[in-house]
Design a protein around this motif. Structure first.
Motif, PDB file in Angstrom:
ATOM      1  N   GLY B 146       0.683  -1.267   0.005  1.00  0.00           N
ATOM      2  CA  GLY B 146      -0.007   0.174  -0.060  1.00  0.00           C
ATOM      3  C   GLY B 146       0.719   1.238  -0.099  1.00  0.00           C
ATOM      4  O   GLY B 146       0.227   2.381  -0.057  1.00  0.00           O
ATOM      5  N   ASP B 147       2.046   1.048   0.097  1.00  0.00           N
ATOM      6  CA  ASP B 147       2.908   2.387   0.242  1.00  0.00           C
ATOM      7  C   ASP B 147       3.631   2.568  -0.997  1.00  0.00           C
ATOM      8  O   ASP B 147       4.729   2.032  -1.433  1.00  0.00           O
ATOM      9  CB  ASP B 147       3.873   2.066   1.468  1.00  0.00           C
ATOM     10  CG  ASP B 147       4.878   3.416   1.461  1.00  0.00           C
ATOM     11  OD1 ASP B 147       4.901   4.413   0.686  1.00  0.00           O
ATOM     12  OD2 ASP B 147       5.469   3.619   2.732  1.00  0.00           O
ATOM     13  N   ALA B 148       2.940   3.620  -1.745  1.00  0.00           N
ATOM     14  CA  ALA B 148       3.365   3.568  -3.207  1.00  0.00           C
ATOM     15  C   ALA B 148       5.042   4.150  -3.285  1.00  0.00           C
ATOM     16  O   ALA B 148       5.725   3.681  -4.203  1.00  0.00           O
ATOM     17  CB  ALA B 148       2.653   4.387  -4.102  1.00  0.00           C
ATOM     18  N   ALA B 149       5.192   5.190  -2.584  1.00  0.00           N
ATOM     19  CA  ALA B 149       6.698   5.691  -2.458  1.00  0.00           C
ATOM     20  C   ALA B 149       7.706   4.690  -2.005  1.00  0.00           C
ATOM     21  O   ALA B 149       8.698   4.527  -2.610  1.00  0.00           O
ATOM     22  CB  ALA B 149       6.540   6.754  -1.503  1.00  0.00           C
ATOM     23  N   ALA B 151       7.446   1.471  -2.319  1.00  0.00           N
ATOM     24  CA  ALA B 151       7.625   0.763  -3.383  1.00  0.00           C
ATOM     25  C   ALA B 151       8.502   0.926  -4.573  1.00  0.00           C
ATOM     26  O   ALA B 151       9.183   0.348  -5.026  1.00  0.00           O
ATOM     27  CB  ALA B 151       6.005   0.414  -4.134  1.00  0.00           C
ATOM     28  N   GLN B 152       8.079   2.252  -4.877  1.00  0.00           N
ATOM     29  CA  GLN B 152       9.261   2.917  -5.942  1.00  0.00           C
ATOM     30  C   GLN B 152      10.525   2.697  -5.461  1.00  0.00           C
ATOM     31  O   GLN B 152      11.286   2.376  -6.154  1.00  0.00           O
ATOM     32  CB  GLN B 152       8.758   4.319  -5.972  1.00  0.00           C
ATOM     33  CG  GLN B 152       9.426   5.057  -6.809  1.00  0.00           C
ATOM     34  CD  GLN B 152       9.224   4.584  -8.344  1.00  0.00           C
ATOM     35  OE1 GLN B 152       8.404   3.837  -8.744  1.00  0.00           O
ATOM     36  NE2 GLN B 152      10.198   4.854  -9.341  1.00  0.00           N
ATOM     37  N   GLU B 153      10.801   3.000  -4.245  1.00  0.00           N
ATOM     38  CA  GLU B 153      12.217   3.133  -3.678  1.00  0.00           C
ATOM     39  C   GLU B 153      12.921   1.717  -3.814  1.00  0.00           C
ATOM     40  O   GLU B 153      14.013   1.571  -4.324  1.00  0.00           O
ATOM     41  CB  GLU B 153      12.267   3.168  -2.510  1.00  0.00           C
ATOM     42  CG  GLU B 153      13.003   4.611  -1.901  1.00  0.00           C
ATOM     43  CD  GLU B 153      12.913   5.096  -0.468  1.00  0.00           C
ATOM     44  OE1 GLU B 153      13.099   4.175   0.559  1.00  0.00           O
ATOM     45  OE2 GLU B 153      12.116   6.179  -0.585  1.00  0.00           O
ATOM     46  N   THR B 154      11.964   0.556  -3.255  1.00  0.00           N
ATOM     47  CA  THR B 154      12.625  -0.689  -3.315  1.00  0.00           C
ATOM     48  C   THR B 154      12.573  -1.196  -4.737  1.00  0.00           C
ATOM     49  O   THR B 154      13.669  -1.996  -5.093  1.00  0.00           O
ATOM     50  CB  THR B 154      11.725  -1.903  -2.473  1.00  0.00           C
ATOM     51  OG1 THR B 154      12.526  -2.905  -2.082  1.00  0.00           O
ATOM     52  CG2 THR B 154      10.410  -2.146  -3.007  1.00  0.00           C
ATOM     53  N   VAL B 155      11.977  -0.818  -5.845  1.00  0.00           N
ATOM     54  CA  VAL B 155      12.034  -1.256  -7.001  1.00  0.00           C
ATOM     55  C   VAL B 155      13.350  -0.730  -7.692  1.00  0.00           C
ATOM     56  O   VAL B 155      14.132  -1.651  -8.198  1.00  0.00           O
ATOM     57  CB  VAL B 155      11.084  -0.894  -8.004  1.00  0.00           C
ATOM     58  CG1 VAL B 155      11.065  -1.135  -9.325  1.00  0.00           C
ATOM     59  CG2 VAL B 155       9.624  -1.842  -7.570  1.00  0.00           C
ATOM     60  N   GLU B 156      13.542   0.509  -7.234  1.00  0.00           N
ATOM     61  CA  GLU B 156      14.758   1.121  -7.555  1.00  0.00           C
ATOM     62  C   GLU B 156      16.230   0.527  -7.193  1.00  0.00           C
ATOM     63  O   GLU B 156      16.967   0.381  -7.757  1.00  0.00           O
ATOM     64  CB  GLU B 156      14.714   2.684  -7.549  1.00  0.00           C
ATOM     65  CG  GLU B 156      13.939   3.399  -8.546  1.00  0.00           C
ATOM     66  CD  GLU B 156      13.771   4.656  -8.131  1.00  0.00           C
ATOM     67  OE1 GLU B 156      14.232   5.379  -7.244  1.00  0.00           O
ATOM     68  OE2 GLU B 156      12.844   5.574  -8.684  1.00  0.00           O
ATOM     69  N   ASP B 194      -3.552  -8.386  -5.318  1.00  0.00           N
ATOM     70  CA  ASP B 194      -1.985  -8.188  -5.080  1.00  0.00           C
ATOM     71  C   ASP B 194      -1.310  -7.305  -6.433  1.00  0.00           C
ATOM     72  O   ASP B 194      -0.550  -6.484  -6.186  1.00  0.00           O
ATOM     73  CB  ASP B 194      -1.154  -9.426  -5.016  1.00  0.00           C
ATOM     74  CG  ASP B 194      -1.064  -9.882  -3.381  1.00  0.00           C
ATOM     75  OD1 ASP B 194      -2.403  -9.660  -2.799  1.00  0.00           O
ATOM     76  OD2 ASP B 194      -0.182 -10.561  -2.815  1.00  0.00           O
ATOM     77  N   LEU B 195      -1.878  -7.345  -7.326  1.00  0.00           N
ATOM     78  CA  LEU B 195      -1.432  -7.046  -8.642  1.00  0.00           C
ATOM     79  C   LEU B 195      -1.670  -5.498  -8.403  1.00  0.00           C
ATOM     80  O   LEU B 195      -0.742  -4.638  -9.276  1.00  0.00           O
ATOM     81  CB  LEU B 195      -1.700  -7.449  -9.902  1.00  0.00           C
ATOM     82  CG  LEU B 195      -1.124  -7.096 -11.324  1.00  0.00           C
ATOM     83  CD1 LEU B 195       0.222  -6.920 -11.092  1.00  0.00           C
ATOM     84  CD2 LEU B 195      -1.700  -7.688 -12.499  1.00  0.00           C
ATOM     85  N   ALA B 196      -2.870  -5.131  -7.946  1.00  0.00           N
ATOM     86  CA  ALA B 196      -3.148  -3.733  -8.059  1.00  0.00           C
ATOM     87  C   ALA B 196      -2.764  -2.753  -6.947  1.00  0.00           C
ATOM     88  O   ALA B 196      -2.664  -1.636  -6.757  1.00  0.00           O
ATOM     89  CB  ALA B 196      -4.676  -3.601  -8.049  1.00  0.00           C
ATOM     90  N   VAL B 197      -2.323  -3.473  -5.818  1.00  0.00           N
ATOM     91  CA  VAL B 197      -1.680  -2.947  -4.347  1.00  0.00           C
ATOM     92  C   VAL B 197      -0.274  -2.711  -4.581  1.00  0.00           C
ATOM     93  O   VAL B 197       0.491  -3.695  -4.907  1.00  0.00           O
ATOM     94  CB  VAL B 197      -1.970  -3.883  -3.160  1.00  0.00           C
ATOM     95  CG1 VAL B 197      -1.482  -3.016  -1.954  1.00  0.00           C
ATOM     96  CG2 VAL B 197      -3.517  -4.058  -3.348  1.00  0.00           C
ATOM     97  N   PRO B 198       0.309  -1.477  -4.614  1.00  0.00           N
ATOM     98  CA  PRO B 198       1.843  -1.302  -4.855  1.00  0.00           C
ATOM     99  C   PRO B 198       2.496  -1.879  -3.557  1.00  0.00           C
ATOM    100  O   PRO B 198       1.743  -1.969  -2.423  1.00  0.00           O
ATOM    101  CB  PRO B 198       1.920   0.310  -4.847  1.00  0.00           C
ATOM    102  CG  PRO B 198       0.387   0.728  -4.175  1.00  0.00           C
ATOM    103  CD  PRO B 198      -0.433  -0.202  -4.332  1.00  0.00           C
ATOM    104  N   GLY B 199       3.869  -2.370  -3.663  1.00  0.00           N
ATOM    105  CA  GLY B 199       4.542  -2.952  -2.859  1.00  0.00           C
ATOM    106  C   GLY B 199       4.197  -4.358  -2.274  1.00  0.00           C
ATOM    107  O   GLY B 199       4.867  -4.922  -1.558  1.00  0.00           O
ATOM    108  N   THR B 200       3.070  -4.892  -2.836  1.00  0.00           N
ATOM    109  CA  THR B 200       3.103  -6.520  -2.890  1.00  0.00           C
ATOM    110  C   THR B 200       4.247  -7.210  -3.455  1.00  0.00           C
ATOM    111  O   THR B 200       4.630  -6.463  -4.743  1.00  0.00           O
ATOM    112  CB  THR B 200       1.886  -6.846  -3.170  1.00  0.00           C
ATOM    113  OG1 THR B 200       1.512  -6.728  -4.731  1.00  0.00           O
ATOM    114  CG2 THR B 200       0.736  -6.424  -2.559  1.00  0.00           C
TER     115      THR B 200
END
Lengths: 80, 639
Positions: B146-149, B151-156, B194-200
């Motif tokens: 649920g934490d988009a920011a 999620a972005q960080e961890t993908v990067e 899961d696919l729609a929720v950021p960070g899963t």
């Protein structure tokens, strides 16, 4: 439940395949000390081949608790 | 036939009962150890059989026995899992693809340390490629539902981690990285959302894989789409938590033969060993029924009938392969005019005569016909794949021409296309614009051959072609194709030296290197880049490091024109002598007399058949050739 003789017959084939020794015969008292090249990775390969051949699945605990071929055969019998 | 096709390598024949005995006796067989090992590797081997074969290869290497014609390749593996688990399977499966693979493993879970240090085991091993076998457990992936920011960080962070590894490899070796995508664990937290929720995990892995795919193009590295492979066979089966916990096995052992075969394909593709021509049988392969018995009205092809649609999918697949540069040919036991009938007049056929570069319909055996097709296309037998529904024909061709790939096929034609594509015989590590046109090149060539028969003599014929040869030094725009030619050309290749994209970039910048990329067009069309030359200056000599040419333009005097070009530039640069080497391989007998024909003098003949030649720049004759030469991008030679 599968017959004990059948299990040992099938196990012998697997042992020959895994350890590349055509003379091997699976018997209850057989342990890793008796066969050259029975290291941890080969042991895993052995267990995986047994799982596939008999269509069974062991838990990690069951695998690490095995002490000899007799215990392996008993485990196979309990699961088939 | 579902996942079993893939897991059990369903396109390969089943191993013989006495496989282990054959392994034991392999040294006693005729025809060389390397060929015998490859023959054993061509079966659908299980984990134990692969281990047995890998041991055989290891023993041969220890005894310093030649594994030729297998081509050596050194692969380093960095992994956050137990890589000993995969190594024997990799070695044996690579032999299937003509590669003598030597593996070097990093210490367990020492991925970053190994690649960043210049004196680590991996860096010192000077590998040709590094397999980055890192999965979701080896990346800094933090679930943050649920934490988009975040999620972005961890993908990067995960992508940066992979980038760091690849940069480390580039800094410490010239190796290519084989970068794996990440097989998603099947467990979901929310379920369908899961696919729609950021960070899963589902959404993180999805984004990381997209990022990996986008980072490949232009990097010189290649992709191993493990995520795609795992999805194909089923994620629930791929991930085995018991085996991970027990022994840190990265995926279920059931899929080890498949995984290893994929690595073998990629390595073989890097060495130019992918296949280039699909030969189609007709009756019950391209259409249902027997044309000779059933006639055009009787054969089954087209929409509306399950069998007709199955064969249509074979045709559609062949056409799609052709669009990416695979040449199509036909080999059929039929009368020629009868076999051609459906191609000419059947309204539901997708394949037409214009798509088929060589059409062999006669009553000779298939092996003879396949050899004729290979000759007509100037391709080796190891470039050929035969698709044939008849098990007897398959067995015959496999026995007589073991170099030809002949996939096993199931009884149901609906699965022919899937089986062919699952085999990976046409594996490509990159796709260039010229690939798309290659099938046309071959057909233009067939037309040129026809014209040649009409022309009174060769000179008149060549002059009638209106050839224009374009010469320029290496540049960034041509690099993809240059690297492809260097790694694929086998026949017209004097030294068969293979180089990575990075090495080619270095040669381009090196002031002591003369580099040439040569293109040829004629009145039939553009042949694209057809020749590559690299000379290295030592004193006042040029040593020809690489000289290769596409066999498409054999007999067009391109090599004479390239020599004229070399002489021209040598004079400008004050070079006295050009020194050429012919290094013989299984495939390049064609150019044994290349230097002799060009007027070079023999200097030395070495024991392995290597010959060294020289030509004095001052004394070389200036020839008039039937083609126009244009210069692009050269500072030394004015256009």
């Amino acid at each position: 439940m599968i017959d004990t003789t059948d299990i040992y017959e099938k196990l012998s084939v697997i042992f020959r395949d895994v350890f590349e020794d055509e003379t091997l015969i699976a018997k209850p008292s057989l342990t890793a000390d008796d066969i050259a090249g029975w290291d941890s990775l080969t042991n895993l390969r052995l267990v995986l081949t047994v799982q596939k051949a008999f269509g069974v699945k062991f838990t990690a605990h069951e695998i690490t608790s095995l002490n000899n071929v007799g215990e392996l055969a008993t485990l196979v019998q309990a699961k088939t | 036939m579902g996942a079993g096709l893939y897991a059990e390598l369903g396109w390969l024949p089943r191993p013989p009962e006495d496989f282990h005995a054959r392994c034991r006796n392999v040294s006693e067989q005729e025809g060389g150890l390397g060929s015998s090992i490859q023959a054993l590797a061509r079966y659908a081997l299980d984990e134990n059989q692969l281990t047995r074969l890998a041991k055989l290869i290891g023993e041969a290497r220890e005894q310093r026995l030649s594994l030729s014609p297998l081509v050596p390749f050194r692969l380093a593996i960095v992994s956050n899992a137990t890589s000993q688990f995969i190594v024997p399977a990799l070695v044996a499966s690579a032999a299937r693809h003509g590669i003598a693979l030597e593996c070097c493993e990093a210490n367990f879970d020492q991925v970053v340390q190994e690649v960043l240090s210049a004196d680590s085991a991996i860096s010192r091993a000077q590998p040709d490629a590094v397999l980055i076998a890192v999965d979701h457990r080896g990346l800094p992936l933090r679930q943050c539902q649920g934490d988009a920011a975040a999620a972005q960080e961890t993908v990067e962070a995960a992508l940066a981690h992979l980038e760091l590894i690849r940069k480390g490899v580039a800094a410490n070796s010239k190796a290519i990285c084989i970068v794996q995508t990440v097989a998603r664990p099947p467990e979901t937290i929310f379920g369908n959302a899961d696919l729609a929720v950021p960070g899963t995990m589902r959404s993180l892995v999805d984004r990381v894989n997209r990022g990996i795919a986008e980072s490949i193009s232009g990097s010189g590295d290649v992709l191993f789409d493990v995520a795609g492979l795992a999805e194909t066979v089923g994620l629930a089966g791929w991930h085995d938590p018991t085996l991970w916990n027990l022994a840190k096995l990265p995926f279920s052992n059931v899929f080890l033969p498949l995984y290893a075969d994929h690595v073998g394909r990629i390595v073989a593709a890097l060495r130019g060993k992918s296949r280039r021509c699909l030969i189609l049988d007709l009756d019950n392969t391209v259409w249902g029924g027997v044309i000779g018995d059933d006639g055009i009205e009787g054969i089954v092809i087209g929409q509306g009938d399950p069998t007709g649609e199955a064969h249509l999918s074979v045709q559609q697949t062949a056409l799609t392969l052709r669009e990416r540069g695979i040449v199509l040919a036909v080999s059929s036991k039929n009368h020629d005019e009868v076999a051609r009938g459906p191609f000419q007049t059947h309204p539901d056929m997708l394949l037409r005569e214009k798509h088929i570069a060589v059409f062999q319909a006669n009553w000779d055996d298939k092996a003879t016909n396949i050899e004729a097709i290979a000759n007509a296309l100037s391709l080796g037998l190891d470039s050929m794949v035969l698709l044939d529904d008849n098990p007897a024909e398959r067995a015959l061709v496999r026995q007589l021409l073991p170099q030809v790939a002949v996939p096993e096929l199931p009884d149901d034609p609906a699965l022919f296309a899937r089986t062919l594509l699952a085999s990976g015989y046409f594996e490509a590590v990159a796709f260039s614009a010229e690939d798309r046109q290659r099938a046309d090149f071959y057909e233009e060539n067939a037309r040129r051959v026809a014209l040649r028969e009409e022309a009174a003599d060769l000179g008149t014929y060549l002059a009638s072609l209106d050839m224009v040869m374009t010469v320029q030094p290496f540049d960034a725009a041509g690099r993809n194709r240059i690297v492809q030619l260097i790694n694929k050309s086998n026949q017209y290749n004097l030294t068969t030296r293979r180089y990575t994209e990075r090495e080619i970039e270095e040669a381009q910048r090196d002031p002591d290197c003369l580099t040439l990329q040569v293109r040829l067009s004629d009145k039939f069309g553009d042949n694209g880049m057809i020749s590559v030359v690299i000379c290295r200056q030592i004193g006042r000599d040029w040593h020809v490091d690489t000289w290769l040419m596409s066999c498409r333009v054999l007999g067009r005097r391109v090599e004479d024109a390239v020599l004229q070009e070399l002489l021209l530039q040598a004079r400008e640069r004050g070079v006295d002598r050009i020194v050429g080497i012919y290094h013989p391989t299984e495939r390049n007998k064609l150019v044994e007399d290349h230097y002799a024909k060009l007027g070079f003098a023999l200097v030395e003949r070495q024991q392995d058949g290597t010959t060294v030649w020289q030509l004095s720049v001052a004394q070389a004759p200036i020839a008039t050739l039937p083609l126009e030469v244009r210069h692009l991008g050269s500072e030394l030679v004015g256009a």
